[in-house]
Enzyme design. Structure first.
Site, PDB file in Angstrom:
ATOM      1  N   LYS A 194     -25.109   5.741  28.662  1.00 56.85           N
ATOM      2  CA  LYS A 194     -24.537   6.874  29.399  1.00 56.85           C
ATOM      3  C   LYS A 194     -25.774   8.290  29.799  1.00 56.85           C
ATOM      4  O   LYS A 194     -26.028   7.840  30.977  1.00 56.85           O
ATOM      5  CB  LYS A 194     -22.911   7.975  29.059  1.00 56.85           C
ATOM      6  CG  LYS A 194     -21.754   6.922  28.193  1.00 56.85           C
ATOM      7  CD  LYS A 194     -20.853   7.506  27.876  1.00 56.85           C
ATOM      8  CE  LYS A 194     -20.835   9.234  26.515  1.00 56.85           C
ATOM      9  NZ  LYS A 194     -21.744   8.303  25.246  1.00 56.85           N
ATOM     10  N   ARG A 237     -13.599  14.195  25.520  1.00 57.74           N
ATOM     11  CA  ARG A 237     -13.758  12.746  24.387  1.00 57.74           C
ATOM     12  C   ARG A 237     -12.556  12.738  23.445  1.00 57.74           C
ATOM     13  O   ARG A 237     -12.043  12.510  22.930  1.00 57.74           O
ATOM     14  CB  ARG A 237     -14.745  13.253  22.944  1.00 57.74           C
ATOM     15  CG  ARG A 237     -16.110  12.458  22.867  1.00 57.74           C
ATOM     16  CD  ARG A 237     -16.907  13.165  22.095  1.00 57.74           C
ATOM     17  NE  ARG A 237     -18.311  12.714  21.615  1.00 57.74           N
ATOM     18  CZ  ARG A 237     -19.373  12.395  22.135  1.00 57.74           C
ATOM     19  NH1 ARG A 237     -19.339  13.415  23.036  1.00 57.74           N
ATOM     20  NH2 ARG A 237     -20.129  11.506  21.972  1.00 57.74           N
ATOM     21  N   ARG A 268     -33.559   2.165  20.195  1.00 52.98           N
ATOM     22  CA  ARG A 268     -33.761   3.392  20.788  1.00 52.98           C
ATOM     23  C   ARG A 268     -34.366   4.078  19.520  1.00 52.98           C
ATOM     24  O   ARG A 268     -35.178   4.994  19.283  1.00 52.98           O
ATOM     25  CB  ARG A 268     -32.261   4.094  21.224  1.00 52.98           C
ATOM     26  CG  ARG A 268     -32.715   5.801  21.642  1.00 52.98           C
ATOM     27  CD  ARG A 268     -31.810   6.116  22.154  1.00 52.98           C
ATOM     28  NE  ARG A 268     -30.713   6.944  21.220  1.00 52.98           N
ATOM     29  CZ  ARG A 268     -29.318   6.570  21.985  1.00 52.98           C
ATOM     30  NH1 ARG A 268     -29.025   6.561  22.831  1.00 52.98           N
ATOM     31  NH2 ARG A 268     -27.870   7.279  20.512  1.00 52.98           N
ATOM     32  N   ARG A 315     -32.746  11.653  16.290  1.00 52.36           N
ATOM     33  CA  ARG A 315     -31.441  12.375  16.243  1.00 52.36           C
ATOM     34  C   ARG A 315     -30.731  12.133  14.409  1.00 52.36           C
ATOM     35  O   ARG A 315     -31.219  11.455  13.873  1.00 52.36           O
ATOM     36  CB  ARG A 315     -30.211  12.188  16.938  1.00 52.36           C
ATOM     37  CG  ARG A 315     -30.480  12.704  18.194  1.00 52.36           C
ATOM     38  CD  ARG A 315     -29.242  12.130  19.468  1.00 52.36           C
ATOM     39  NE  ARG A 315     -27.822  12.249  19.292  1.00 52.36           N
ATOM     40  CZ  ARG A 315     -27.653  11.914  20.103  1.00 52.36           C
ATOM     41  NH1 ARG A 315     -27.581  11.528  21.306  1.00 52.36           N
ATOM     42  NH2 ARG A 315     -26.670  11.269  19.529  1.00 52.36           N
ATOM     43  N   ARG A 356     -19.067   7.100  14.211  1.00 49.71           N
ATOM     44  CA  ARG A 356     -18.844   7.698  15.403  1.00 49.71           C
ATOM     45  C   ARG A 356     -18.370   5.995  16.615  1.00 49.71           C
ATOM     46  O   ARG A 356     -17.298   6.939  17.346  1.00 49.71           O
ATOM     47  CB  ARG A 356     -20.352   8.284  16.426  1.00 49.71           C
ATOM     48  CG  ARG A 356     -21.283   8.964  16.018  1.00 49.71           C
ATOM     49  CD  ARG A 356     -22.584   9.422  16.385  1.00 49.71           C
ATOM     50  NE  ARG A 356     -22.885   9.370  17.216  1.00 49.71           N
ATOM     51  CZ  ARG A 356     -23.728   9.517  18.456  1.00 49.71           C
ATOM     52  NH1 ARG A 356     -25.099   8.373  17.222  1.00 49.71           N
ATOM     53  NH2 ARG A 356     -24.246   9.251  19.038  1.00 49.71           N
TER      54      ARG A 356
HETATM   55  P1  AMP Z   1     -23.295  12.659  21.993  1.00 54.08           P
HETATM   56  O1  AMP Z   1     -24.994  13.336  21.925  1.00 54.08           O
HETATM   57  O2  AMP Z   1     -22.952  12.859  22.877  1.00 54.08           O
HETATM   58  O3  AMP Z   1     -23.700  11.290  21.274  1.00 54.08           O
HETATM   59  O4  AMP Z   1     -22.762  13.492  20.857  1.00 54.08           O
HETATM   60  C1  AMP Z   1     -23.546  14.288  19.593  1.00 54.08           C
HETATM   61  C2  AMP Z   1     -22.320  14.633  19.033  1.00 54.08           C
HETATM   62  O5  AMP Z   1     -22.238  15.588  19.585  1.00 54.08           O
HETATM   63  C3  AMP Z   1     -20.752  14.014  18.583  1.00 54.08           C
HETATM   64  O6  AMP Z   1     -20.773  13.058  17.315  1.00 54.08           O
HETATM   65  C4  AMP Z   1     -20.324  14.923  18.194  1.00 54.08           C
HETATM   66  O7  AMP Z   1     -20.218  15.384  17.473  1.00 54.08           O
HETATM   67  C5  AMP Z   1     -20.241  16.581  19.659  1.00 54.08           C
HETATM   68  N1  AMP Z   1     -20.305  15.854  20.704  1.00 54.08           N
HETATM   69  C6  AMP Z   1     -20.414  16.045  21.882  1.00 54.08           C
HETATM   70  N2  AMP Z   1     -19.747  15.853  22.482  1.00 54.08           N
HETATM   71  C7  AMP Z   1     -18.924  16.484  21.781  1.00 54.08           C
HETATM   72  C8  AMP Z   1     -17.655  16.560  22.732  1.00 54.08           C
HETATM   73  N3  AMP Z   1     -16.943  16.528  24.122  1.00 54.08           N
HETATM   74  N4  AMP Z   1     -16.385  16.952  21.676  1.00 54.08           N
HETATM   75  C9  AMP Z   1     -16.549  17.319  20.772  1.00 54.08           C
HETATM   76  N5  AMP Z   1     -17.800  16.783  20.270  1.00 54.08           N
HETATM   77  C10 AMP Z   1     -18.656  16.098  20.693  1.00 54.08           C
END
Ligand code: AMP
Length: 274
Positions: A13, A88, A127, A139, A150
């Site tokens: 994404k 999400r 990655r 990260r 996740r």
């Molecule tokens: P990402 O970079 O999109 O994988 O997000 C990293 C982390 O941020 C996720 O595992 C969640 O803990 C938090 N997070 C990001 N976007 C959301 C969302 N829309 N709702 C809830 N938690 C989020």
């Protein structure tokens, strides 16, 4: 253009969002990125999110909805945006619908990147290895254990969005296992088919090239105008200078004449007295 990119962690994404940003000149709104920035800055939101994120859980809906609502209002999001990592959950999607309705905005498309789950772990490992090679910070949630969590939360909380958006006729599913540029082309074709973009934006960076050409013409026109007005200003100044010189000469002549008359009068008066 306003679109959502939907897909599990590691589905590409973020990569696709960045390519779309370059191609269409819209902004990428990634809640994950924004939350990571909040954690790094130690803001109240960051403090609340830190532990949840590190363990692979989901940050409360009200926090992410608030972040997105504020971000959409910023000027750079006026031309369009790609939501990456948001919504999400179904409540987040409902909140987004309300929010867009309130702001008189329309969602053009939801693009789902469908991937083979067993390949995701490999992707994330690659990655992480590449980031380490480049000396970038990795990260805290990019570990096999957290990724498993996740993925589980994606399946239980995010996957229902596929049904949510397909019911609303917004969903397009793309095979996320293809090469990066093939996925980009497939997304472009979908956006064309949905009418989210004009056919002429097919040429790479056409969106950018259009306004740039105009912008390039404008300075030329305004430069000509400026040169013209500079010329006429010079003329006007020269004219004014000439007139001023003439006036000074006239005034000087008058003064001389007046002075001479006065002197003559004085002489006549003196003579008369004698
Ligand atoms: P990402 O970079 O999109 O994988 O997000 C990293 C982390 O941020 C996720 O595992 C969640 O803990 C938090 N997070 C990001 N976007 C959301 C969302 N829309 N709702 C809830 N938690 C989020």
């Amino acid at each position: 253009m306003r679109i959502i990119l939907l897909g599990p962690p590691g589905s590409g994404k973020g990569t696709q969002a960045q390519l779309l940003v370059q191609r269409y000149g819209i902004v990428q709104l990634s809640t994950g990125e924004m939350l990571r920035a909040a954690v790094a800055a130690g803001t109240p939101v960051g403090l609340k999110a830190k532990e949840i994120m590190a363990s692979g859980g989901l940050v409360p809906d009200d926090i992410v909805v608030g972040i997105i609502s504020d971000r959409i209002d910023q000027p750079d999001a006026k031309h369009g945006f790609i939501l990456d990592g948001f919504p999400r959950t179904v409540p987040q999607a409902e909140a987004l619908d309300e929010l867009l309705k309130h702001k008189h905005m329309k969602l053009d498309a939801v693009i789902e990147l469908r991937v083979n789950e067993s390949a995701l772990l490999n992707r994330v490992e690659t990655r992480v290895a590449q980031m380490r090679e480049r000396g970038e910070e990795v990260r805290v949630d990019d570990t096999p254990e957290v990724l498993t969590k996740r993925l589980a939360s994606y399946r239980s909380q995010t996957e229902p969005l596929i049904h949510y958006y397909s019911e609303r006729r917004k969903l397009s599913t793309i095979d996320g296992m293809m090469a990066i540029d093939e996925v980009t082309r497939a997304i472009h074709r979908q956006l064309l088919a949905l009418g989210a973009i004009e056919p002429r934006t097919h040429a790479k960076s056409a969106a950018k090239a259009g306004p740039a050409k105009k912008a390039a013409k404008k300075p030329a026109k305004s430069a000509k105008k400026a040169a013209k007005s500079a010329k006429s200003t010079k003329k006007a100044v020269n004219g004014a200078k000439k007139t001023a010189k003439k006036m000074v000469k006239k005034a000087a002549k008058k003064a001389v004449k007046k002075g001479a008359k006065k002197a003559a009068k004085k002489v006549t008066k003196k003579r008369a007295k004698r």
